[in-house]
Design a protein around this motif. Structure first.
Motif, PDB file in Angstrom:
ATOM      1  N   SER A 105       0.848  -1.199   0.000  1.00 20.08           N
ATOM      2  CA  SER A 105       0.000   0.000   0.000  1.00 20.08           C
ATOM      3  C   SER A 105       0.878   1.241   0.000  1.00 20.08           C
ATOM      4  O   SER A 105       2.106   1.149   0.153  1.00 20.08           O
ATOM      5  N   GLY A 106       0.217   2.387  -0.126  1.00 20.98           N
ATOM      6  CA  GLY A 106       0.950   3.648  -0.132  1.00 20.98           C
ATOM      7  C   GLY A 106       1.614   3.938   1.197  1.00 20.98           C
ATOM      8  O   GLY A 106       2.771   4.340   1.260  1.00 20.98           O
ATOM      9  N   LEU A 107       0.863   3.734   2.283  1.00 27.47           N
ATOM     10  CA  LEU A 107       1.482   4.057   3.575  1.00 27.47           C
ATOM     11  C   LEU A 107       2.664   3.149   3.857  1.00 27.47           C
ATOM     12  O   LEU A 107       3.664   3.571   4.447  1.00 27.47           O
ATOM     13  N   ASN A 110       5.585   4.478   2.085  1.00 26.89           N
ATOM     14  CA  ASN A 110       6.097   5.655   2.777  1.00 26.89           C
ATOM     15  C   ASN A 110       6.809   5.283   4.075  1.00 26.89           C
ATOM     16  O   ASN A 110       7.815   5.896   4.436  1.00 26.89           O
ATOM     17  N   PHE A 138      -0.208  14.670   2.518  1.00 23.81           N
ATOM     18  CA  PHE A 138      -0.854  13.438   2.990  1.00 23.81           C
ATOM     19  C   PHE A 138       0.026  12.257   2.627  1.00 23.81           C
ATOM     20  O   PHE A 138       0.367  12.068   1.466  1.00 23.81           O
ATOM     21  N   HIS A 139       0.390  11.479   3.646  1.00 25.83           N
ATOM     22  CA  HIS A 139       1.259  10.331   3.374  1.00 25.83           C
ATOM     23  C   HIS A 139       0.699   9.012   3.896  1.00 25.83           C
ATOM     24  O   HIS A 139       1.362   7.976   3.741  1.00 25.83           O
ATOM     25  N   GLU A 192       5.041  15.196  -1.733  1.00 23.18           N
ATOM     26  CA  GLU A 192       4.311  14.775  -2.936  1.00 23.18           C
ATOM     27  C   GLU A 192       4.619  15.784  -4.046  1.00 23.18           C
ATOM     28  O   GLU A 192       4.645  16.989  -3.787  1.00 23.18           O
ATOM     29  N   GLU A 197      -4.519  14.584  -1.580  1.00 27.31           N
ATOM     30  CA  GLU A 197      -5.554  14.784  -0.550  1.00 27.31           C
ATOM     31  C   GLU A 197      -5.569  16.241  -0.078  1.00 27.31           C
ATOM     32  O   GLU A 197      -6.592  16.741   0.371  1.00 27.31           O
ATOM     33  N   ASP A 225       6.970  11.316  -2.829  1.00 25.72           N
ATOM     34  CA  ASP A 225       5.808  10.434  -2.712  1.00 25.72           C
ATOM     35  C   ASP A 225       4.990  10.558  -4.004  1.00 25.72           C
ATOM     36  O   ASP A 225       4.280  11.535  -4.207  1.00 25.72           O
ATOM     37  N   VAL A 227       2.739   8.267  -4.829  1.00 24.63           N
ATOM     38  CA  VAL A 227       1.684   7.266  -4.648  1.00 24.63           C
ATOM     39  C   VAL A 227       0.437   7.622  -5.460  1.00 24.63           C
ATOM     40  O   VAL A 227      -0.163   6.767  -6.104  1.00 24.63           O
ATOM     41  N   GLN A 228       0.070   8.904  -5.445  1.00 25.22           N
ATOM     42  CA  GLN A 228      -1.151   9.313  -6.169  1.00 25.22           C
ATOM     43  C   GLN A 228      -0.851   9.889  -7.552  1.00 25.22           C
ATOM     44  O   GLN A 228      -1.577   9.631  -8.510  1.00 25.22           O
ATOM     45  N   LYS A 254      -1.039   2.698  -5.336  1.00 25.42           N
ATOM     46  CA  LYS A 254      -2.259   2.980  -6.089  1.00 25.42           C
ATOM     47  C   LYS A 254      -2.283   2.390  -7.509  1.00 25.42           C
ATOM     48  O   LYS A 254      -2.573   1.224  -7.692  1.00 25.42           O
TER      49      LYS A 254
HETATM   50  C1  LIG Z   1       0.271  10.819  -1.790  1.00 30.72           C
HETATM   51  C2  LIG Z   1      -0.237   9.671  -0.981  1.00 30.72           C
HETATM   52  N1  LIG Z   1       0.612   8.995  -0.226  1.00 30.72           N
HETATM   53  C3  LIG Z   1       0.201   7.940   0.503  1.00 30.72           C
HETATM   54  C4  LIG Z   1      -1.116   7.551   0.525  1.00 30.72           C
HETATM   55  C5  LIG Z   1      -1.545   6.380   1.349  1.00 30.72           C
HETATM   56  O1  LIG Z   1      -1.793   5.288   0.535  1.00 30.72           O
HETATM   57  P1  LIG Z   1      -2.618   4.038   1.078  1.00 30.72           P
HETATM   58  O2  LIG Z   1      -4.026   4.498   1.295  1.00 30.72           O
HETATM   59  O3  LIG Z   1      -2.478   3.015   0.005  1.00 30.72           O
HETATM   60  O4  LIG Z   1      -1.972   3.615   2.354  1.00 30.72           O
HETATM   61  C6  LIG Z   1      -2.039   8.242  -0.265  1.00 30.72           C
HETATM   62  C7  LIG Z   1      -3.462   7.859  -0.274  1.00 30.72           C
HETATM   63  O5  LIG Z   1      -4.324   8.585  -0.657  1.00 30.72           O
HETATM   64  C8  LIG Z   1      -1.584   9.332  -1.034  1.00 30.72           C
HETATM   65  O6  LIG Z   1      -2.438  10.039  -1.790  1.00 30.72           O
END
Ligand SMILES: Cc1ncc(COP(=O)(O)O)c(C=O)c1O
Length: 404
Positions: A105-107, A110, A138-139, A192, A197, A225, A227-228, A254
């Motif tokens: 996952s994203g978190l 991170n 947002f992380h 990011e 978010e 980051d 992720v998004q 993601k």
């Molecule tokens: C930039 C960013 N990092 C990390 C995350 C966290 O990802 P996850 O929900 O898969 O843990 C998100 C989720 O929206 C995000 O937008």
């Protein structure tokens, strides 16, 4: 795909109440379209929050995943997983980085980045390493990643927060230089490229280049980051590539698996050897099913030129929205790039989520007053115009109403 089942959507009394959900239960999807259990159809402007890169039921992805499910889903990291090497090599090729760690996952991606930064600091004798993080960032929702997040709403109730973060405003190089002069414990900058978010807030290209220089001069890690905003969404494989720089650490998740849970932290030479055996791990991360999803997603994206497509169809979508909303009082700004679009309004607009769904369109609202679109990258120009046709009148009507 068979005709949709006609089942009522039902509340979920046994599922913990962590989301304010719309009363819609989705049954299946095809391309950029979703159907609910009552047979209603929706155009997907959300992509499962930037996850469904290839939309739904993609004819090239589905058979590959079916084949993989039948072959091997999971085996643990006690053994070699050749698909990990295949996906890592591809990620390195498209990013210019050198190796990857896989998670779910994203978190988690991170968390791995934060651990790399701290260990990088310890390895050079800094006992209390600190990481620069950003306002409105947002992380993720783990204790460390919510501490790095710049949103008090996400943090409230979970104190004490993890220490070792220094917060700075986005796009303000003087602020970070001042911190650099004051604080000898800084080891990394973590941000990011486009805050998702936080309201689709773009990091300027010149600021990113200045950060790259500062990180080189100070021997800090530049950790982006993606992720998004990564995986082709902005019209480059990774959003930072618009600035012509290469980070040291890049968390991904993601869109990388087109819906199969996956995370990755991709690193360059300065971070590649920071973690060694025993420093980090995961049971599920790097499993063959997720790796196959990643390999096939990137392969199909390349085969079908979806990165360039995201840029082109993003222009169509943005153009149609800008044209439709030109001169409308209450529309403040269009932000984002490619198929990551934010329309900032002058008031909280969460109600638009329900109204859009009622009109057959999935969207999101972020940072209270920003309408956010993150559709699948296979969106056609015609579908882009359809999104605008549904959304523009909804926004106009909403803004013409008296404020509550
Ligand atoms: C930039 C960013 N990092 C990390 C995350 C966290 O990802 P996850 O929900 O898969 O843990 C998100 C989720 O929206 C995000 O937008």
């Amino acid at each position: 795909m068979n005709a949709p089942e006609t089942l009522p959507s039902r509340p979920m009394p046994h599922v913990m109440n962590t989301y304010g959900r719309l009363p819609i239960a989705l049954s299946h999807g095809q391309g950029c379209w979703l159907w609910d259990t009552q047979g209603r159809r929706y155009l997907d402007g959300l992509g499962g929050i930037a996850v469904n890169t290839l939309g739904h039921g993609h004819p090239k992805l589905v058979p590959a995943l079916q084949e993989q499910v039948a072959r091997l889903i999971h085996c643990s990291n006690y053994y070699e997983v050749p698909l990990q090497e295949q996906l890592a090599a591809k990620l390195c090729q498209i990013s210019g980085l050198t190796s990857a760690f896989f998670c779910n996952s994203g978190l988690e991606a991170n968390e791995a980045a934060l651990k790399i930064a701290r260990k990088f600091g310890h390895d050079k004798g800094i006992e209390r390493p600190e990481i620069m993080v950003y306002e409105k960032a947002f992380h993720g929702r783990s204790i460390a990643t919510l501490s790095a997040t710049g949103n008090p709403k996400v943090q409230k109730g979970f104190e004490p927060l993890v220490e070792g973060f220094v917060r700075v405003p986005l796009n303000d190089i003087a602020a970070i230089e001042a911190e650099a002069r004051r604080n000898p414990n800084v080891v990394a900058v973590f941000l990011e490229v486009i805050q998702g978010e936080g309201g689709i807030n773009q990091t300027r290209a010149d600021y990113l280049r200045q950060l790259r220089q500062l990180c080189d001069a100070k021997d800090w890690l530049l950790m982006l980051d993606e992720v998004q905003c990564g995986i082709g969404r902005t019209g480059k494989w990774f959003a930072h590539q618009w600035a012509g720089i290469v980070p040291d650490v890049m968390p991904l998740a993601k869109g990388l698996g087109s819906g199969v849970p996956i995370g990755a932290v991709v690193v360059g030479p300065r971070a590649a050897d920071v973690l060694g055996p025993g420093n980090h791990g995961t049971t599920f991360g790097g499993n063959p099913l997720a790796m196959r999803a990643g390999v096939e997603t990137l392969r199909i994206m390349e085969e079908d030129s979806l990165v360039a497509h995201a840029a082109a169809v993003g222009e169509v979508l943005r153009g149609a929205l800008q044209q439709g909303l030109a001169g409308v009082a209450g529309v403040l700004e269009f932000r984002g790039q490619g198929l990551m679009i934010g329309i900032s309004l002058d008031r909280p607009c969460g109600v638009l989520l329900t109204r859009a769904a009622e009109a057959g369109l999935m969207i999101s609202v972020t940072a209270d007053s920003v309408v956010r679109l993150l559709p699948p990258l296979i969106l056609t120009a015609d579908e882009a115009r359809q999104i605008a046709q549904i959304l523009v009148p909804l926004i106009k009507t909403f803004l013409a109403e008296p404020r509550p």
